[in-house]
Design a protein around this motif. Sequence first.
Motif, PDB file in Angstrom:
ATOM      1  N   VAL A   7       9.398-109.643 -21.315  1.00 59.10           N
ATOM      2  CA  VAL A   7       9.792-108.983 -22.725  1.00 59.10           C
ATOM      3  C   VAL A   7      10.210-109.658 -23.852  1.00 59.10           C
ATOM      4  O   VAL A   7      10.587-109.194 -24.957  1.00 59.10           O
ATOM      5  CB  VAL A   7      10.510-107.592 -22.498  1.00 59.10           C
ATOM      6  CG1 VAL A   7       9.841-106.652 -21.297  1.00 59.10           C
ATOM      7  CG2 VAL A   7      11.879-108.038 -21.877  1.00 59.10           C
ATOM      8  N   GLY A   8      10.539-111.034 -23.281  1.00 60.79           N
ATOM      9  CA  GLY A   8      10.785-111.973 -24.459  1.00 60.79           C
ATOM     10  C   GLY A   8      12.316-112.200 -24.474  1.00 60.79           C
ATOM     11  O   GLY A   8      12.715-112.915 -25.586  1.00 60.79           O
ATOM     12  N   LYS A  36      11.361-109.760 -34.692  1.00 60.81           N
ATOM     13  CA  LYS A  36      11.273-110.754 -33.596  1.00 60.81           C
ATOM     14  C   LYS A  36      12.158-111.888 -33.427  1.00 60.81           C
ATOM     15  O   LYS A  36      12.341-112.921 -32.694  1.00 60.81           O
ATOM     16  CB  LYS A  36       9.838-111.100 -33.448  1.00 60.81           C
ATOM     17  CG  LYS A  36       9.297-111.925 -34.535  1.00 60.81           C
ATOM     18  CD  LYS A  36       7.815-112.209 -34.179  1.00 60.81           C
ATOM     19  CE  LYS A  36       6.970-113.027 -35.511  1.00 60.81           C
ATOM     20  NZ  LYS A  36       5.590-113.565 -35.113  1.00 60.81           N
ATOM     21  N   LYS A  90      11.532-105.454 -25.692  1.00 60.58           N
ATOM     22  CA  LYS A  90       9.813-105.531 -26.198  1.00 60.58           C
ATOM     23  C   LYS A  90       9.675-105.038 -27.432  1.00 60.58           C
ATOM     24  O   LYS A  90       9.051-105.586 -28.333  1.00 60.58           O
ATOM     25  CB  LYS A  90       9.220-104.616 -24.981  1.00 60.58           C
ATOM     26  CG  LYS A  90       7.892-104.776 -25.233  1.00 60.58           C
ATOM     27  CD  LYS A  90       7.197-103.929 -24.068  1.00 60.58           C
ATOM     28  CE  LYS A  90       5.740-104.060 -24.186  1.00 60.58           C
ATOM     29  NZ  LYS A  90       4.949-103.293 -23.161  1.00 60.58           N
ATOM     30  N   ARG A  91      10.467-103.919 -27.775  1.00 59.80           N
ATOM     31  CA  ARG A  91      10.424-103.416 -29.315  1.00 59.80           C
ATOM     32  C   ARG A  91      10.784-104.433 -30.445  1.00 59.80           C
ATOM     33  O   ARG A  91      10.224-104.400 -31.511  1.00 59.80           O
ATOM     34  CB  ARG A  91      10.940-102.055 -29.393  1.00 59.80           C
ATOM     35  CG  ARG A  91      10.458-100.974 -28.528  1.00 59.80           C
ATOM     36  CD  ARG A  91       9.550-100.193 -29.453  1.00 59.80           C
ATOM     37  NE  ARG A  91       9.823 -99.702 -30.496  1.00 59.80           N
ATOM     38  CZ  ARG A  91      10.358 -98.248 -30.702  1.00 59.80           C
ATOM     39  NH1 ARG A  91      10.381 -97.579 -29.557  1.00 59.80           N
ATOM     40  NH2 ARG A  91      10.621 -97.880 -31.911  1.00 59.80           N
ATOM     41  N   HIS A 135      12.786-102.148 -22.570  1.00 56.53           N
ATOM     42  CA  HIS A 135      12.153-101.793 -23.376  1.00 56.53           C
ATOM     43  C   HIS A 135      12.417-101.960 -24.902  1.00 56.53           C
ATOM     44  O   HIS A 135      11.909-102.147 -26.003  1.00 56.53           O
ATOM     45  CB  HIS A 135      11.952-100.078 -23.543  1.00 56.53           C
ATOM     46  CG  HIS A 135      10.916 -99.605 -24.148  1.00 56.53           C
ATOM     47  ND1 HIS A 135       9.736 -99.899 -24.217  1.00 56.53           N
ATOM     48  CD2 HIS A 135      10.930 -98.528 -25.276  1.00 56.53           C
ATOM     49  CE1 HIS A 135       8.778 -99.303 -25.043  1.00 56.53           C
ATOM     50  NE2 HIS A 135       9.635 -98.453 -25.704  1.00 56.53           N
ATOM     51  N   LYS A 187      10.795-107.907 -29.709  1.00 52.04           N
ATOM     52  CA  LYS A 187      10.225-109.252 -30.125  1.00 52.04           C
ATOM     53  C   LYS A 187       8.836-108.689 -30.477  1.00 52.04           C
ATOM     54  O   LYS A 187       8.109-109.762 -30.489  1.00 52.04           O
ATOM     55  CB  LYS A 187      10.160-109.615 -28.383  1.00 52.04           C
ATOM     56  CG  LYS A 187      11.586-110.110 -28.064  1.00 52.04           C
ATOM     57  CD  LYS A 187      12.153-111.171 -29.209  1.00 52.04           C
ATOM     58  CE  LYS A 187      13.396-111.634 -28.860  1.00 52.04           C
ATOM     59  NZ  LYS A 187      13.878-113.019 -29.498  1.00 52.04           N
ATOM     60  N   THR A 188       8.213-107.592 -30.325  1.00 52.47           N
ATOM     61  CA  THR A 188       6.777-107.346 -30.786  1.00 52.47           C
ATOM     62  C   THR A 188       6.741-106.669 -32.273  1.00 52.47           C
ATOM     63  O   THR A 188       5.941-106.536 -32.733  1.00 52.47           O
ATOM     64  CB  THR A 188       6.327-106.158 -29.697  1.00 52.47           C
ATOM     65  OG1 THR A 188       6.855-105.017 -29.733  1.00 52.47           O
ATOM     66  CG2 THR A 188       5.969-106.776 -28.428  1.00 52.47           C
ATOM     67  N   ASN A 189       8.147-106.645 -32.903  1.00 51.92           N
ATOM     68  CA  ASN A 189       7.994-106.099 -34.024  1.00 51.92           C
ATOM     69  C   ASN A 189       8.163-107.558 -35.252  1.00 51.92           C
ATOM     70  O   ASN A 189       9.091-108.210 -35.080  1.00 51.92           O
ATOM     71  CB  ASN A 189       9.422-105.292 -34.237  1.00 51.92           C
ATOM     72  CG  ASN A 189       9.492-104.721 -35.737  1.00 51.92           C
ATOM     73  OD1 ASN A 189       8.893-105.345 -36.885  1.00 51.92           O
ATOM     74  ND2 ASN A 189       9.889-103.614 -36.225  1.00 51.92           N
TER      75      ASN A 189
END
Length: 301
Positions: A278-279, A256, A247-248, A244, A250-252
């Motif tokens: 999740v990157g 990222k 994911k937080r 998680h 890489k999606t910011n």
Amino acid sequence: MENNKGILLESGTNELEIVEFCIGKNKFGINVIKVKEIIHPIPVTFIPHAHPTVEGIIELRGEVLPVVDVARSLGLPPSENPQDDKYIVAEFNKQKIVFHVHSVTQIHRISWQEIEKPSEMYQGQNSQVIGVVKLRGEMVLLLDFEKIVVDINPDSGINVQQVKKLGKRERSTKRLLVAEDSPLLRKLLFDTLSEAGFDQVEFFENGKDAIFYLESLVEEGKNIVDEIQLVITDIEMPQMDGHHLTKRIKTNPNLKKLPVIIFSSLITDDLRHKGEMVGANYQVSKPEIAELVLKIDKFVL
């Protein structure tokens, strides 16, 4: 439980499933993604001079696996009803191990936010408990199976000698962020990363504290890549797990670009896809610290 590939197909949800099992009247848990299968006990071959908590070895589908007596490892009495005992066949740190428990009850799906970190007041330095979760008015203790194994075989843990074999290394000015809940592993990582030339390391006990720190840097108007050059994260951590956290990041849009390496005992062929989803830039299995250092080099040197 023979095939749990269908369990928790999502990644980065900050949830996990635990297998609840009992030793006497005490309830414990193990992350379901460590569990390959649960079987009835089969004949064990005794090994002379083995560690006191190792009952011996069994052959399972052509593999020879050690059997660890969890009750003895925890200092608890043996089973009162051995005919009901179970073997939990687990895989982590690139090895399979059989854990002998007294019973297996059920599987629970919970959030990492529901898991409390044990208090230092009652945990003790050598405790095998990494988390406490309240279920149905009872407390289930999550065990540190990696520590149980390292206590049996210290050479299976992180070893600074692996880094020394890489040869002389220059000091680095790069800053690393590490999310790792185990105090022992934080100390080992500090020692080995320092040996590798990386002594500017920010440590956090879980993903929640790590992401709060990173997001606070952004809110202060700082260029994140000037402040932190790389993130290393475990997967299993109370409050927020490493998937998680990744994911937080890489999606910011402001975070990222940060490279993320997942360093966990759960990096297996069956589970690697979860980090990819999740990157994560790289995934390294504990205790391969030399491989981790080489991956870090690709980003910060």
